[in-house]
Design a protein around this motif. Sequence first.
Motif, mmCIF file in Angstrom:
data_model
loop_
_atom_site.group_PDB
_atom_site.id
_atom_site.type_symbol
_atom_site.label_atom_id
_atom_site.label_comp_id
_atom_site.label_asym_id
_atom_site.label_seq_id
_atom_site.Cartn_x
_atom_site.Cartn_y
_atom_site.Cartn_z
ATOM 1 N N ASP A 47 1.156 -1.036 0.089
ATOM 2 C CA ASP A 47 0.097 -0.108 0.055
ATOM 3 C C ASP A 47 0.295 1.231 -0.075
ATOM 4 N N GLU A 49 0.028 4.076 1.405
ATOM 5 C CA GLU A 49 -0.181 4.930 2.431
ATOM 6 C C GLU A 49 0.270 4.131 3.234
ATOM 7 N N TYR A 52 -1.911 2.376 6.395
ATOM 8 C CA TYR A 52 -2.740 1.190 7.029
ATOM 9 C C TYR A 52 -1.325 0.220 6.441
ATOM 10 N N LYS A 55 -1.331 -0.378 9.902
ATOM 11 C CA LYS A 55 -2.690 -1.266 10.627
ATOM 12 C C LYS A 55 -2.736 -2.857 9.920
ATOM 13 N N VAL A 56 -2.218 -2.910 8.652
ATOM 14 C CA VAL A 56 -2.815 -4.684 8.669
ATOM 15 C C VAL A 56 -1.557 -5.307 8.766
ATOM 16 N N ASP A 95 -3.676 -2.679 -1.841
ATOM 17 C CA ASP A 95 -4.390 -1.552 -2.571
ATOM 18 C C ASP A 95 -4.317 -2.065 -4.142
ATOM 19 N N PHE A 122 -7.602 -4.984 -0.862
ATOM 20 C CA PHE A 122 -7.367 -3.734 0.804
ATOM 21 C C PHE A 122 -7.810 -2.166 0.509
ATOM 22 N N THR A 123 -8.829 -1.778 -0.094
ATOM 23 C CA THR A 123 -9.290 -0.438 -0.983
ATOM 24 C C THR A 123 -10.688 0.275 -0.322
ATOM 25 N N SER A 124 -9.894 1.469 -1.185
ATOM 26 C CA SER A 124 -11.106 2.008 -0.362
ATOM 27 C C SER A 124 -11.938 2.476 -1.670
ATOM 28 N N ASP A 142 -12.455 -3.247 2.198
ATOM 29 C CA ASP A 142 -12.914 -1.865 2.554
ATOM 30 C C ASP A 142 -11.598 -1.589 3.414
ATOM 31 N N LYS A 143 -10.970 -0.143 3.155
ATOM 32 C CA LYS A 143 -9.949 -0.036 4.048
ATOM 33 C C LYS A 143 -11.067 0.560 5.348
ATOM 34 N N SER A 145 -13.027 -1.773 6.525
ATOM 35 C CA SER A 145 -13.903 -2.327 7.281
ATOM 36 C C SER A 145 -13.201 -2.620 9.089
#
Length: 157
Positions: A47, A49, A52, A55-56, A95, A122-124, A142-143, A145
């Motif tokens: 990703d 970003e 993220y 986070k993951v 992403d 894994f995206t928005s 969805d990011k 989620s």
Amino acid sequence: MYGNFQKICFNNIGKFWAITVCLNSLIKSNKYGIFIWGEIMRIAICDDEKIYVEKVEKIVSSFLKNEGIEAEIIAFTSGEELVEANELFDIVFLDIEMEGINGIEVAKVLNSKNKNSKIFIFTSHNHYLDDAMDLNVFRYIDKGSSDERIISGLQKA
């Protein structure tokens, strides 16, 4: 087909016993006594970003620790970086919207190298759902989620 095997393993899985051929020294087991084939599990998180990726990585690391599963987690900040690594992964969190090569194109490359990889998109950006399904991705998350959605996907992977 599989070359020489060293022994037969009996695995107690719930109410059932499974007989498996354990090849060479590629035997590991998790807390359930199920044998995992191969080297250490390899997981990629890609990703652009950093928030993220972190986070993951935190969610996945915690899950693996709780399950007693050894894994190597490698983070990438671009699709090019992941493709150029020219490595095989068991699980990939990817992403879609990234500069350069987008996640859909990266997934195509990864699928051509290893059809057994479990790819989590894994995206928005939900408008890529059809493209992702055409690639037989394992999960489309969805990011926004909850962590539980990622954990649920990992349990099924």
